[in-house]
Write an enzyme that holds these catalytic residues in place. Structure first.
Site, short mmCIF file in Angstrom:
data_model
loop_
_atom_site.label_atom_id
_atom_site.label_comp_id
_atom_site.label_asym_id
_atom_site.label_seq_id
_atom_site.Cartn_x
_atom_site.Cartn_y
_atom_site.Cartn_z
N SER A 1 6.66 -0.83 4.48
CA SER A 1 6.73 0.24 3.47
C SER A 1 5.90 1.47 3.82
CB SER A 1 6.31 -0.28 2.10
OG SER A 1 4.92 -0.50 2.04
N LYS B 1 -0.36 1.70 -0.45
CA LYS B 1 0.54 2.82 -0.70
C LYS B 1 -0.27 4.11 -0.76
CE LYS B 1 4.34 0.37 -1.59
NZ LYS B 1 4.01 -0.81 -0.82
#
Length: 147
Positions: free
Chosen positions: A67, A104
């Site tokens: 990701s 993230k």
């Protein structure tokens, strides 16, 4: 030493070893044309001294997944995470979200917090009051294997 393991990250505690270090030649390695080196200054280099600013609040964790590939964080990279740093917009953070750790990019705007992956195949996550959410630490460095 493994401190914690989740589906997406494995955390390690830094272990300082007195007098540890590796030979370090402070000459600069050319990525263009080779240059003759006049003097090789050999020193000892400890990666803990270079990468860890606050030993009590720093952990290592291995990335699992794709990701964050757009930010240069690839599967099995080793992250250096400092829990003493203040979270801020655009920082890459390790977060605890609804029972799982994730890494993230933080997006903070108008009182809202979003977790943005760096891969278009993954959704942006809006944090709401329904989420169990903690910003656990800020990523300061990444260690890669290049074989």
């Amino acid at each position: 030493m493994i401190a914690h393991k989740s589906n997406s990250l494995i955390f390690f505690l830094p272990e300082a070893i007195e007098g540890a270090g590796t030979n370090f030649f402070d000459t600069g390695i050319s990525a263009g044309f080779p240059s003759p080196a006049e003097d090789f200054k050999e020193q000892r280099l400890s990666l803990d001294d270079e990468l860890v600013k606050n030993k009590e609040a720093t952990f290592y964790a291995k990335v699992s997944g794709q990701s964050m590939i757009g930010a240069g964080l690839d599967d099995n990279d080793l992250l250096v995470i400092d829990r003493s740093l203040e979270p801020a917009n655009n920082k890459i953070a390790v977060c605890f979200l609804d029972g799982e750790f994730t890494v993230k990019r933080l997006r903070v705007s108008n009182g809202e917090v979003w977790l943005q992956p760096e891969n278009p195949n993954y959704p942006i996550i809006k944090i709401t009051e329904d989420n169990n959410f903690v910003i656990w630490g800020i990523v300061t460095n990444v260690i890669k294997k290049v074989y």
